[in-house]
Design an enzyme around this catalytic site. Structure first.
Site, short mmCIF file in Angstrom:
data_model
loop_
_atom_site.label_atom_id
_atom_site.label_comp_id
_atom_site.label_asym_id
_atom_site.label_seq_id
_atom_site.Cartn_x
_atom_site.Cartn_y
_atom_site.Cartn_z
N THR A 300 -11.02 -19.65 -24.40
CA THR A 300 -11.02 -18.42 -25.18
C THR A 300 -10.37 -17.29 -24.39
O THR A 300 -9.81 -17.51 -23.30
CB THR A 300 -12.46 -18.11 -25.68
OG1 THR A 300 -12.41 -16.97 -26.53
CG2 THR A 300 -13.43 -17.84 -24.56
N LYS A 304 -6.00 -18.52 -23.47
CA LYS A 304 -5.42 -19.48 -24.42
C LYS A 304 -3.95 -19.79 -24.11
O LYS A 304 -3.51 -20.93 -24.28
CB LYS A 304 -5.57 -18.97 -25.86
CG LYS A 304 -7.01 -19.02 -26.35
CD LYS A 304 -7.11 -18.60 -27.80
CE LYS A 304 -8.55 -18.69 -28.27
NZ LYS A 304 -8.73 -18.41 -29.67
N ASP A 345 -8.29 -23.51 -34.20
CA ASP A 345 -8.45 -22.27 -34.99
C ASP A 345 -7.70 -22.37 -36.32
O ASP A 345 -8.15 -21.85 -37.34
CB ASP A 345 -7.92 -21.06 -34.22
CG ASP A 345 -8.85 -20.63 -33.10
OD1 ASP A 345 -10.05 -20.95 -33.17
OD2 ASP A 345 -8.38 -19.99 -32.15
N GLY A 373 -3.73 -7.54 -38.25
CA GLY A 373 -3.77 -7.91 -36.84
C GLY A 373 -2.64 -8.86 -36.49
O GLY A 373 -2.12 -9.58 -37.36
N ALA A 374 -2.26 -8.82 -35.21
CA ALA A 374 -1.16 -9.68 -34.76
C ALA A 374 -1.48 -10.30 -33.40
O ALA A 374 -0.61 -10.56 -32.59
CB ALA A 374 0.13 -8.86 -34.69
N GLY A 375 -2.77 -10.54 -33.16
CA GLY A 375 -3.18 -11.15 -31.90
C GLY A 375 -3.32 -12.66 -32.03
O GLY A 375 -2.70 -13.29 -32.91
N GLY A 376 -4.17 -13.24 -31.18
CA GLY A 376 -4.31 -14.70 -31.11
C GLY A 376 -4.80 -15.32 -32.39
O GLY A 376 -4.22 -16.30 -32.88
N LYS A 401 4.43 -5.66 -32.63
CA LYS A 401 3.80 -6.99 -32.47
C LYS A 401 3.79 -7.73 -33.82
O LYS A 401 3.98 -8.94 -33.89
CB LYS A 401 2.37 -6.85 -31.96
CG LYS A 401 2.28 -6.47 -30.50
CD LYS A 401 0.87 -6.77 -30.02
CE LYS A 401 0.49 -5.94 -28.83
NZ LYS A 401 -0.96 -5.89 -28.65
P1 NAP Z 1 -6.49 -10.15 -29.79
O1 NAP Z 1 -5.47 -11.16 -29.50
O2 NAP Z 1 -6.94 -9.23 -28.71
O3 NAP Z 1 -5.97 -9.25 -31.04
C1 NAP Z 1 -6.71 -8.15 -31.49
C2 NAP Z 1 -6.03 -7.55 -32.73
O4 NAP Z 1 -6.88 -6.53 -33.21
C3 NAP Z 1 -4.67 -6.92 -32.44
O5 NAP Z 1 -3.83 -7.12 -33.52
C4 NAP Z 1 -5.04 -5.45 -32.29
O6 NAP Z 1 -3.97 -4.57 -32.61
C5 NAP Z 1 -6.11 -5.31 -33.31
N1 NAP Z 1 -6.98 -4.16 -33.05
C6 NAP Z 1 -7.85 -4.04 -32.03
N2 NAP Z 1 -8.48 -2.84 -32.13
C7 NAP Z 1 -7.98 -2.22 -33.23
C8 NAP Z 1 -8.23 -0.98 -33.85
N3 NAP Z 1 -9.13 -0.13 -33.35
N4 NAP Z 1 -7.56 -0.68 -34.97
C9 NAP Z 1 -6.66 -1.52 -35.49
N5 NAP Z 1 -6.37 -2.72 -34.94
C10 NAP Z 1 -7.02 -3.06 -33.83
O7 NAP Z 1 -7.84 -10.82 -30.32
P2 NAP Z 1 -7.97 -12.20 -31.15
O8 NAP Z 1 -8.17 -13.32 -30.23
O9 NAP Z 1 -6.89 -12.28 -32.14
O10 NAP Z 1 -9.37 -11.94 -31.87
C11 NAP Z 1 -9.49 -10.99 -32.91
C12 NAP Z 1 -10.89 -11.08 -33.53
O11 NAP Z 1 -11.03 -12.34 -34.18
C13 NAP Z 1 -12.01 -11.09 -32.50
O12 NAP Z 1 -12.43 -9.79 -32.25
C14 NAP Z 1 -13.11 -11.93 -33.13
O13 NAP Z 1 -14.04 -11.11 -33.78
C15 NAP Z 1 -12.37 -12.76 -34.15
N6 NAP Z 1 -12.41 -14.20 -33.80
C16 NAP Z 1 -12.96 -15.03 -34.71
C17 NAP Z 1 -13.01 -16.39 -34.45
C18 NAP Z 1 -13.64 -17.30 -35.43
O14 NAP Z 1 -13.68 -18.50 -35.21
N7 NAP Z 1 -14.12 -16.78 -36.53
C19 NAP Z 1 -12.47 -16.89 -33.27
C20 NAP Z 1 -11.92 -16.01 -32.36
C21 NAP Z 1 -11.89 -14.65 -32.64
P3 NAP Z 1 -2.89 -4.11 -31.50
O15 NAP Z 1 -1.89 -5.22 -31.44
O16 NAP Z 1 -2.38 -2.85 -32.01
O17 NAP Z 1 -3.66 -3.96 -30.20
#
Ligand code: NAP
Length: 514
Positions: A300, A304, A345, A373-376, A401
């Protein structure tokens, strides 16, 4: 076989007796009487506490630490030596003296004399509360050279999980009983593996208030969550690699399933600080020690991509979805020691969506989806959705992103502030907005949610986010992140064990926890 041992840390006799009784009730094997905690210590008190331990059917270690090695009340050296000698005469199973104290002529004389006349065994200990000890073998040898019948105890502070492996090596090659602990959060796995790796003692506290060293966990956690009694040399090891890791639900999930399905497997929280170098070092530490029997990992944040790069470098197997998403959340170490990388995922997210909408994957084709969102997680969701032919637009706070991701997966993108001009069939939140503890936040205005929409929030803590509560009020179909989390975990479990976990059991584990 390690003794599950509770340090007794009360200031008074009565409180100490209560702690001993509680340790017995929790199912510990032994108590460590930390006599340096007791105010007004005298021989009578020592006798009362050893007698009470015996009545409670607990083995005992008696120790009265010098302050340089964590002692609380700085009793004079000669007094401490007399107390240890008296504890041996009163029936303590072990007395623990610091190597530095034992090396003085007076200590050697008194302690050796009682060892001859009692059944007590001597533990000679060395502690470094600040840093790792690099010459563990040398210290082990020097303890045995000083007293060949002693049981060496070496405790050091781990600054990174990779500091644990020298300790494991010593446990693996030891020729005598040995107590080995890496303190601190980074050393936690040395405590969790004490029974498997045959450290003589596994220290665990009654509760979070009475721990005596950084990183110590409770007896109940050791027994219930980390399968203390079930561990043996053959136990296969798994874990979740991340930073931070203490709030991960994966150890609870996998260890509960291993227990219910009677599997000789244990799942650990693996706090891995640092970046690619530390990740690669960790994997090398694991894969070059087959006797540890590590068989797989969940991966995690923030590792990753490190996991993907590591497996590419060593020429391991990378499945198509992990390659497409450019991130790995599951590593499996085959019995031929080949490392296989997967990403669960993708399947987890798409399955949650189709199950929640009561449709099949084909029916997602041409659906208009707004992905926030555009993260992982967004990568996995966008990969899945574009594969099934959905029309995806990625909205992100940092538009560049979103643009990169959209170019890669050939879809649309925009700044998150622009959402709302066109309605979508499905809205998927892949940002962390709304996640505990900031549960009052919502990633988009409620005005863009319509009754005939499906809203899927990948955030799973809380189960019902503000976004989902709002969507529900407006009559939309809502899907929570727990469904995706459960799906990807079940798929991981299948990769780890070749067996299917019962979805209802998995759901119950999480629902009870939440
Ligand atoms: P990540 O790679 O850090 O990406 C976070 C995303 O959230 C980015 O696009 C970021 O935008 C955006 N963001 C963060 N704070 C923000 C704000 N205040 N306003 C607007 N956008 C914001 O994280 P990730 O791994 O993708 O995980 C994201 C979420 O998915 C986690 O927080 C978790 O709750 C959930 N998740 C769920 C599972 C599941 O199995 N259900 C598994 C893993 C994670 P920027 O690019 O602008 O920073």
């Amino acid at each position: 076989m390690a003794y599950l041992t509770v340090p007794i840390t009360a200031k008074t006799v009565e409180q100490s007796k209560q702690q001993i009784s509680s340790a017995a009730n929790l199912g510990a094997d032994m108590v460590e009487l930390r006599l340096d905690y007791i105010e007004g210590l005298n021989q009578e008190i020592v006798k009362i506490l050893i007698d009470h331990s015996k009545e409670s059917k607990m083995k005992t270690i008696a120790t009265c630490r010098r302050s340089q090695e964590g002692g609380v009340i700085d009793y004079p050296r000669q007094f401490r030596i007399q107390i240890l000698a008296f504890a041996a005469q009163s029936g303590a199973d072990y007395i623990d003296c610091e190597l530095a104290t034992y090396k003085t002529a007076a200590a050697k004389k008194s302690i050796n004399a009682v060892l001859k006349n009692t059944k007590a065994k001597l533990i000679l200990s060395v502690h470094d509360f600040k840093k790792p000890i690099t010459n563990l073998q040398e210290i082990y040898d020097s303890i045995l050279l000083t007293c060949p019948v002693a049981i060496p105890k070496i405790a050091y502070f781990a600054k990174n999980i990779n500091d644990c492996f020298a300790g494991f090596d010593l446990l693996h090659t030891k020729e005598t009983d040995l107590i080995l602990i890496a303190m601190g959060q980074d050393g936690l796995i040395t405590r969790l593996l004490a029974n498997k790796l045959d450290s003589l003692v596994c220290f665990a506290s009654l509760d979070n208030q009475t721990s005596t060293a950084p990183g110590q966990i409770t007896v109940s956690q050791m027994r219930d969550l980390f399968r203390f009694e079930a561990q043996n040399e053959q136990t296969e090891l798994f874990g979740v690699i991340g930073n931070p890791i203490e709030h991960s639900l994966s150890p609870l999930l996998h260890n509960t399933l291993f227990r219910q399905m009677n599997m000789n497997k244990l799942y650990l929280p693996i706090l891995l600080k640092g970046d690619q170098l530390e990740f690669d070092t960790f994997m090398e530490n694991v894969t070059t020690r087959q006797w540890l029997n590590f068989r797989g990992f969940s991966v995690t944040i923030p590792h990753k991509v490190n996991a993907l790069d590591y497996v590419s470098k060593i020429g391991g197997f990378i499945d198509d979805q992990a390659a497409k998403i450019d991130a790995v959340n599951t590593l499996v170490i085959g019995y031929n020691e080949r490392v296989n990388a997967y990403n669960t995922d993708y399947e987890g997210a798409i399955d949650a969506l189709v199950l929640g909408m009561n449709i099949n994957r084909k029916q997602l084709e041409h659906k208009k989806v707004a992905v926030l969102g555009a993260g992982g997680v967004s990568r996995a969701v966008v990969a899945g959705l574009t594969d099934v032919g959905a029309r995806v637009t990625i909205y992100n706070r940092t538009a560049i992103k979103a643009k990169r991701l959209a170019n890669e997966f050939k879809c649309q993108y925009a700044d998150i502030s622009e959402i709302g001009s066109e309605s979508a069939d499905i809205l998927v939140n892949c940002t962390s907005v709304g996640m505990y503890p900031k549960i009052d936040q919502i990633p988009v205005s409620q005005d863009i949610i319509y009754p005939d929409m499906t809203v899927f929030d990948t955030v799973y803590n809380p189960k019902e986010t503000k976004l989902l509560a709002t969507a529900k009020e407006k009559g939309a179909i809502v899907i929570n992140g727990l469904e995706m989390f459960i799906n990807q975990a079940i798929e991981q479990f299948r990769h780890f064990t070749g067996k299917n976990a019962d979805r209802n059991v998995v759901k119950k584990i999480f629902e009870e926890k939440f």
